[in-house]
Write a protein that holds these residues in place. Structure first.
Motif, PDB file in Angstrom:
ATOM      1  N   ARG A  83       0.824  -1.212   0.000  1.00 20.15           N
ATOM      2  CA  ARG A  83       0.000   0.000   0.000  1.00 20.15           C
ATOM      3  C   ARG A  83       0.859   1.264   0.000  1.00 20.15           C
ATOM      4  NH1 ARG A  83      -2.597  -3.589   3.472  1.00 20.15           N
ATOM      5  NH2 ARG A  83      -4.692  -4.195   2.792  1.00 20.15           N
ATOM      6  N   THR A  84       2.093   1.129   0.470  1.00 12.92           N
ATOM      7  CA  THR A  84       2.985   2.279   0.535  1.00 12.92           C
ATOM      8  C   THR A  84       3.579   2.623  -0.820  1.00 12.92           C
ATOM      9  OG1 THR A  84       3.565   1.666   2.809  1.00 12.92           O
ATOM     10  CG2 THR A  84       5.012   3.226   1.707  1.00 12.92           C
ATOM     11  N   THR A  85       3.864   1.620  -1.643  1.00 12.98           N
ATOM     12  CA  THR A  85       4.599   1.862  -2.888  1.00 12.98           C
ATOM     13  C   THR A  85       3.829   1.466  -4.140  1.00 12.98           C
ATOM     14  OG1 THR A  85       5.617  -0.341  -2.707  1.00 12.98           O
ATOM     15  CG2 THR A  85       6.814   1.522  -1.739  1.00 12.98           C
ATOM     16  N   ARG A  86       2.625   0.945  -4.002  1.00 12.22           N
ATOM     17  CA  ARG A  86       1.907   0.460  -5.180  1.00 12.22           C
ATOM     18  C   ARG A  86       1.556   1.609  -6.128  1.00 12.22           C
ATOM     19  NH1 ARG A  86      -3.823  -1.151  -2.245  1.00 12.22           N
ATOM     20  NH2 ARG A  86      -4.581   0.970  -1.874  1.00 12.22           N
ATOM     21  N   ILE A  87       1.463   1.247  -7.412  1.00 10.29           N
ATOM     22  CA  ILE A  87       1.115   2.229  -8.439  1.00 10.29           C
ATOM     23  C   ILE A  87      -0.380   2.507  -8.411  1.00 10.29           C
ATOM     24  CG2 ILE A  87       1.171   2.720 -10.919  1.00 10.29           C
ATOM     25  CD1 ILE A  87       3.579   0.832 -11.093  1.00 10.29           C
ATOM     26  N   ASN A  88      -1.171   1.439  -8.357  1.00 13.78           N
ATOM     27  CA  ASN A  88      -2.614   1.577  -8.201  1.00 13.78           C
ATOM     28  C   ASN A  88      -3.167   0.349  -7.497  1.00 13.78           C
ATOM     29  OD1 ASN A  88      -3.370  -0.493 -10.251  1.00 13.78           O
ATOM     30  ND2 ASN A  88      -2.537   1.001 -11.700  1.00 13.78           N
ATOM     31  N   ALA A  89      -4.424   0.428  -7.091  1.00 13.69           N
ATOM     32  CA  ALA A  89      -5.020  -0.638  -6.290  1.00 13.69           C
ATOM     33  C   ALA A  89      -5.190  -1.936  -7.071  1.00 13.69           C
ATOM     34  CB  ALA A  89      -6.373  -0.173  -5.747  1.00 13.69           C
ATOM     35  N   VAL A  90      -5.415  -1.845  -8.375  1.00 14.17           N
ATOM     36  CA  VAL A  90      -5.640  -3.050  -9.181  1.00 14.17           C
ATOM     37  C   VAL A  90      -4.372  -3.892  -9.247  1.00 14.17           C
ATOM     38  CG1 VAL A  90      -6.221  -3.928 -11.469  1.00 14.17           C
ATOM     39  CG2 VAL A  90      -7.435  -1.941 -10.542  1.00 14.17           C
ATOM     40  N   LEU A 132       8.776  13.157   1.597  1.00 11.96           N
ATOM     41  CA  LEU A 132       9.355  13.177   0.257  1.00 11.96           C
ATOM     42  C   LEU A 132       8.308  13.530  -0.794  1.00 11.96           C
ATOM     43  CD1 LEU A 132      11.738  10.080   0.392  1.00 11.96           C
ATOM     44  CD2 LEU A 132      12.394  12.483   0.246  1.00 11.96           C
ATOM     45  N   GLN A 133       7.085  13.049  -0.592  1.00 14.41           N
ATOM     46  CA  GLN A 133       6.013  13.399  -1.527  1.00 14.41           C
ATOM     47  C   GLN A 133       5.735  14.897  -1.503  1.00 14.41           C
ATOM     48  OE1 GLN A 133       2.838  10.842  -0.175  1.00 14.41           O
ATOM     49  NE2 GLN A 133       3.366   9.202  -1.619  1.00 14.41           N
ATOM     50  N   ALA A 134       5.836  15.497  -0.322  1.00 15.77           N
ATOM     51  CA  ALA A 134       5.591  16.935  -0.200  1.00 15.77           C
ATOM     52  C   ALA A 134       6.645  17.759  -0.926  1.00 15.77           C
ATOM     53  CB  ALA A 134       5.546  17.325   1.272  1.00 15.77           C
ATOM     54  N   THR A 135       7.857  17.212  -1.054  1.00 19.02           N
ATOM     55  CA  THR A 135       8.918  17.925  -1.762  1.00 19.02           C
ATOM     56  C   THR A 135       8.859  17.697  -3.274  1.00 19.02           C
ATOM     57  OG1 THR A 135      10.465  16.076  -1.516  1.00 19.02           O
ATOM     58  CG2 THR A 135      10.424  17.730   0.244  1.00 19.02           C
ATOM     59  N   GLY A 136       7.887  16.871  -3.698  1.00 22.69           N
ATOM     60  CA  GLY A 136       7.752  16.604  -5.128  1.00 22.69           C
ATOM     61  C   GLY A 136       8.653  15.501  -5.628  1.00 22.69           C
ATOM     62  N   SER A 145      12.330   7.827  -6.423  1.00 25.38           N
ATOM     63  CA  SER A 145      13.131   8.434  -5.354  1.00 25.38           C
ATOM     64  C   SER A 145      12.587   8.078  -3.975  1.00 25.38           C
ATOM     65  CB  SER A 145      13.155   9.955  -5.526  1.00 25.38           C
ATOM     66  OG  SER A 145      13.753  10.313  -6.749  1.00 25.38           O
ATOM     67  N   ILE A 146      11.282   8.028  -3.849  1.00 24.98           N
ATOM     68  CA  ILE A 146      10.675   7.670  -2.565  1.00 24.98           C
ATOM     69  C   ILE A 146      11.044   6.244  -2.181  1.00 24.98           C
ATOM     70  CG2 ILE A 146       8.466   7.221  -1.425  1.00 24.98           C
ATOM     71  CD1 ILE A 146       7.308   9.547  -3.046  1.00 24.98           C
ATOM     72  N   ILE A 147      11.031   5.353  -3.164  1.00 24.46           N
ATOM     73  CA  ILE A 147      11.376   3.954  -2.892  1.00 24.46           C
ATOM     74  C   ILE A 147      12.845   3.835  -2.492  1.00 24.46           C
ATOM     75  CG2 ILE A 147      11.670   1.678  -3.950  1.00 24.46           C
ATOM     76  CD1 ILE A 147       9.188   2.256  -5.621  1.00 24.46           C
ATOM     77  N   LEU A 148      13.734   4.517  -3.252  1.00 22.08           N
ATOM     78  CA  LEU A 148      15.164   4.382  -3.018  1.00 22.08           C
ATOM     79  C   LEU A 148      15.630   5.109  -1.762  1.00 22.08           C
ATOM     80  CD1 LEU A 148      16.533   4.773  -6.673  1.00 22.08           C
ATOM     81  CD2 LEU A 148      16.204   2.663  -5.370  1.00 22.08           C
ATOM     82  N   VAL A 199      11.815   4.026   1.447  1.00 18.98           N
ATOM     83  CA  VAL A 199      11.255   2.697   1.673  1.00 18.98           C
ATOM     84  C   VAL A 199      12.348   1.651   1.857  1.00 18.98           C
ATOM     85  CG1 VAL A 199       9.810   0.874   0.699  1.00 18.98           C
ATOM     86  CG2 VAL A 199       9.132   3.265   0.464  1.00 18.98           C
ATOM     87  N   LEU A 200      13.241   1.536   0.873  1.00 20.08           N
ATOM     88  CA  LEU A 200      14.256   0.489   0.933  1.00 20.08           C
ATOM     89  C   LEU A 200      15.216   0.634   2.116  1.00 20.08           C
ATOM     90  CD1 LEU A 200      15.223  -0.194  -2.804  1.00 20.08           C
ATOM     91  CD2 LEU A 200      13.916  -1.627  -1.227  1.00 20.08           C
ATOM     92  N   PRO A 201      15.755   1.830   2.401  1.00 16.56           N
ATOM     93  CA  PRO A 201      16.653   1.927   3.562  1.00 16.56           C
ATOM     94  C   PRO A 201      15.997   1.505   4.878  1.00 16.56           C
ATOM     95  CG  PRO A 201      16.864   3.873   2.183  1.00 16.56           C
ATOM     96  CD  PRO A 201      15.679   3.117   1.663  1.00 16.56           C
ATOM     97  N   SER A 202      14.702   1.763   5.027  1.00 14.88           N
ATOM     98  CA  SER A 202      14.017   1.432   6.271  1.00 14.88           C
ATOM     99  C   SER A 202      13.650  -0.045   6.360  1.00 14.88           C
ATOM    100  CB  SER A 202      12.744   2.274   6.417  1.00 14.88           C
ATOM    101  OG  SER A 202      13.039   3.649   6.426  1.00 14.88           O
TER     102      SER A 202
END
Length: 261
Positions: free
Chosen positions: A97-104, A170-174, A179-182, A185-188
């Motif tokens: 749910r954190t990194t998915r492109i869409n729900a489908v 990160l989303q707020a910074t655009g 980039s959000i994944i790298l 997400v991945l470091p954590s």
């Protein structure tokens, strides 16, 4: 009111244990199993094992061949697990749910993981033998598909546990999705993913012995050959080598987990 709730829970428990006892008794009756004979034969089994199932001097001459088969089993397990982990990470990124492109796509990834995870490893080996017969490839693919389902589910849950605050920042910074994944997400989630990977390697080395019995490969096949030819001393040496290997690998895995977690 509380008394009624406790009484209902007590009745539910009694009903459950009563149904379980009836199911057990019915199973014993239908299968003609004799529990008394089963428990009394345990002592005889230990006596037979102490007399026949131990490595002797002749069995030790087979140690190099057994060690070679054990090496093949370990390498196949590690390879199947690590390759499955790569594909599992891709599916997990789509399914989380954190990194998915869409729900489908997320639902499809979770469904694939659920199907793969719920097919037993033995069933995978039997299914794949129809296409690839008894071979190393059959054992590899059986371990691969079993690992893929489990690791995908484990990785999805690990990613979902990542702090959403870092992702939102990160989303707020655009920042882009990549980039959000790298960067967040991945470091954590990587340390926990490595822990799951090590756990799966431990599990697959154990299961690879059983897969070898079915696919005619590795140390499992060696045990099958020795046991069916009544070479019990050699068969016991195979079991001893497997146990020692699993203990050593588990100790190494626990040490690595303590370092990375």
């Amino acid at each position: 009111m509380p008394a009624d709730i406790f009484a209902k829970r007590r009745n539910d428990r009694l009903l459950f244990f009563g149904a379980l006892a009836a199911l057990t008794a019915g199973s014993i009756f239908i299968t003609n199993y004799d529990p008394v004979a089963g428990f009394t034969s345990i002592g005889k089994a230990f006596v037979w094992g102490a007399s026949n199932f131990y490595p002797n001097a002749r069995a030790l001459t087979k140690l190099p061949d057994i060690a070679l088969k054990l090496r093949d089993t370990i390498l196949m397990s590690v390879a199947a697990t690590t390759v499955a982990a790569i594909f599992a990470l891709m599916l997990a990124m789509v399914g989380s749910r954190t990194t998915r492109i869409n729900a489908v796509f997320g639902a499809i990834a979770r469904a694939i993981a659920s199907v793969l995870r719920n097919i037993p490893l033995v069933a995978w080996a039997m299914i794949l033998m129809l296409a690839f017969s008894q071979s190393q490839l059959t054992g590899f693919l059986a371990l691969f598909f079993g690992s893929l389902g489990f690791l995908t589910r484990a990785f999805i849950e690990t990613i979902d546990e990542v702090s959403i605050h870092a992702v939102e920042a990160l989303q707020a910074t655009g920042a882009s999705h990549t980039s959000i994944i790298l960067q967040a997400v991945l470091p954590s989630s990587l340390p926990q993913m490595i822990s799951w990977l090590l756990f799966m390697i431990d599990t697959n080395i154990r299961d690879a012995t059983l897969v070898g019995l079915l696919t005619g490969t590795g140390v499992g096949f060696s045990f099958d050959v020795y046991y069916k030819s009544f070479h019990f001393h050699e068969a016991s040496l195979v079991v001893l080598m497997i146990v020692i290997t699993i203990i050593c690998i588990e100790m190494m895995s626990n040490y690595i987990r303590r370092i990375i977690l």
